[in-house]
Design a protein around this motif. Sequence first.
Motif, PDB file in Angstrom:
ATOM      1  N   ALA A  25       0.873  -1.171   0.000  1.00 21.04           N
ATOM      2  CA  ALA A  25       0.000   0.000   0.000  1.00 21.04           C
ATOM      3  C   ALA A  25       0.908   1.218   0.000  1.00 21.04           C
ATOM      4  O   ALA A  25       1.982   1.205   0.601  1.00 21.04           O
ATOM      5  CB  ALA A  25      -0.903   0.007   1.229  1.00 21.04           C
ATOM      6  N   PHE A  26       0.481   2.263  -0.674  1.00 19.66           N
ATOM      7  CA  PHE A  26       1.253   3.502  -0.721  1.00 19.66           C
ATOM      8  C   PHE A  26       0.438   4.607  -0.084  1.00 19.66           C
ATOM      9  O   PHE A  26      -0.772   4.664  -0.236  1.00 19.66           O
ATOM     10  CB  PHE A  26       1.615   3.855  -2.162  1.00 19.66           C
ATOM     11  CG  PHE A  26       2.514   2.834  -2.783  1.00 19.66           C
ATOM     12  CD1 PHE A  26       3.878   2.851  -2.538  1.00 19.66           C
ATOM     13  CD2 PHE A  26       2.009   1.848  -3.598  1.00 19.66           C
ATOM     14  CE1 PHE A  26       4.720   1.910  -3.092  1.00 19.66           C
ATOM     15  CE2 PHE A  26       2.829   0.891  -4.162  1.00 19.66           C
ATOM     16  CZ  PHE A  26       4.191   0.929  -3.912  1.00 19.66           C
ATOM     17  N   SER A  27       1.140   5.493   0.608  1.00 21.25           N
ATOM     18  CA  SER A  27       0.473   6.546   1.356  1.00 21.25           C
ATOM     19  C   SER A  27       1.418   7.731   1.494  1.00 21.25           C
ATOM     20  O   SER A  27       2.536   7.712   0.986  1.00 21.25           O
ATOM     21  CB  SER A  27       0.089   6.005   2.744  1.00 21.25           C
ATOM     22  OG  SER A  27      -0.583   6.983   3.490  1.00 21.25           O
ATOM     23  N   THR A  28       0.946   8.729   2.193  1.00 22.69           N
ATOM     24  CA  THR A  28       1.818   9.868   2.500  1.00 22.69           C
ATOM     25  C   THR A  28       2.681   9.575   3.716  1.00 22.69           C
ATOM     26  O   THR A  28       3.643  10.269   3.977  1.00 22.69           O
ATOM     27  CB  THR A  28       0.992  11.138   2.765  1.00 22.69           C
ATOM     28  OG1 THR A  28       0.045  10.858   3.802  1.00 22.69           O
ATOM     29  CG2 THR A  28       0.263  11.574   1.506  1.00 22.69           C
ATOM     30  N   ARG A  29       2.310   8.515   4.471  1.00 21.67           N
ATOM     31  CA  ARG A  29       3.100   8.096   5.634  1.00 21.67           C
ATOM     32  C   ARG A  29       3.278   6.588   5.624  1.00 21.67           C
ATOM     33  O   ARG A  29       2.361   5.850   5.273  1.00 21.67           O
ATOM     34  CB  ARG A  29       2.406   8.497   6.931  1.00 21.67           C
ATOM     35  CG  ARG A  29       2.470   9.986   7.192  1.00 21.67           C
ATOM     36  CD  ARG A  29       1.932  10.286   8.547  1.00 21.67           C
ATOM     37  NE  ARG A  29       0.472  10.137   8.478  1.00 21.67           N
ATOM     38  CZ  ARG A  29      -0.367  10.536   9.407  1.00 21.67           C
ATOM     39  NH1 ARG A  29       0.085  11.084  10.499  1.00 21.67           N
ATOM     40  NH2 ARG A  29      -1.656  10.386   9.271  1.00 21.67           N
ATOM     41  N   SER A  30       4.453   6.138   6.043  1.00 20.96           N
ATOM     42  CA  SER A  30       4.709   4.699   6.153  1.00 20.96           C
ATOM     43  C   SER A  30       3.967   4.134   7.349  1.00 20.96           C
ATOM     44  O   SER A  30       3.806   4.791   8.366  1.00 20.96           O
ATOM     45  CB  SER A  30       6.208   4.443   6.313  1.00 20.96           C
ATOM     46  OG  SER A  30       6.890   4.775   5.134  1.00 20.96           O
ATOM     47  N   ASP A  31       3.502   2.898   7.197  1.00 21.69           N
ATOM     48  CA  ASP A  31       2.853   2.185   8.290  1.00 21.69           C
ATOM     49  C   ASP A  31       3.148   0.702   8.107  1.00 21.69           C
ATOM     50  O   ASP A  31       2.537   0.045   7.255  1.00 21.69           O
ATOM     51  CB  ASP A  31       1.351   2.428   8.291  1.00 21.69           C
ATOM     52  CG  ASP A  31       0.648   1.808   9.484  1.00 21.69           C
ATOM     53  OD1 ASP A  31       1.235   0.902  10.140  1.00 21.69           O
ATOM     54  OD2 ASP A  31      -0.490   2.197   9.764  1.00 21.69           O
ATOM     55  N   PRO A  32       4.101   0.160   8.858  1.00 25.42           N
ATOM     56  CA  PRO A  32       4.504  -1.232   8.673  1.00 25.42           C
ATOM     57  C   PRO A  32       3.408  -2.249   8.982  1.00 25.42           C
ATOM     58  O   PRO A  32       3.510  -3.399   8.579  1.00 25.42           O
ATOM     59  CB  PRO A  32       5.696  -1.393   9.621  1.00 25.42           C
ATOM     60  CG  PRO A  32       5.584  -0.278  10.594  1.00 25.42           C
ATOM     61  CD  PRO A  32       4.851   0.827   9.910  1.00 25.42           C
ATOM     62  N   ARG A  33       2.339  -1.839   9.652  1.00 24.15           N
ATOM     63  CA  ARG A  33       1.245  -2.772   9.940  1.00 24.15           C
ATOM     64  C   ARG A  33       0.498  -3.193   8.684  1.00 24.15           C
ATOM     65  O   ARG A  33      -0.129  -4.237   8.657  1.00 24.15           O
ATOM     66  CB  ARG A  33       0.273  -2.156  10.934  1.00 24.15           C
ATOM     67  CG  ARG A  33       0.889  -1.894  12.298  1.00 24.15           C
ATOM     68  CD  ARG A  33      -0.043  -1.117  13.165  1.00 24.15           C
ATOM     69  NE  ARG A  33      -0.312   0.178  12.531  1.00 24.15           N
ATOM     70  CZ  ARG A  33      -1.299   0.995  12.856  1.00 24.15           C
ATOM     71  NH1 ARG A  33      -2.131   0.667  13.814  1.00 24.15           N
ATOM     72  NH2 ARG A  33      -1.461   2.147  12.242  1.00 24.15           N
TER      73      ARG A  33
END
Length: 124
Positions: free
Chosen positions: A9-17
């Motif tokens: 998933a791509f976002s403006t913030r990383s989220d390893p979950r």
Amino acid sequence: AGGCDGFLAFSTRSDPRLPAIALPHVGPEAYDNMWQKIRSMWTFVSKHYVRDFDYFIIGGEDLYILPGNLRAYLATVGSPDQVHFLGRRFKGRGRSNYFNSGGAGYVLSRAALERLPPLLNTKQ
């Protein structure tokens, strides 16, 4: 992403979950700048994952896929080493303005993704 061979998933913030990867793109964070987001995503995936999978799918956060059904269908379309685009192409405004329906998702074969990066760096 159960049943998938891989998921990003791509976002403006990383989220390893998730895993979500923060990915910069040209222009503002706005819906009508979607092409720049997509361009950044395909560039990233082609650079880091193109040899890891046979097919790649992109779609909105509300897309629902049955991976087993998709895998069975993809087995009928030919080799991932052939260029395949599977999805809905829409005609935009103008004579030669076409675009892929990102919300409904579309699939690129490995061969298609390998050919994509030079095209992503053009002004068109």
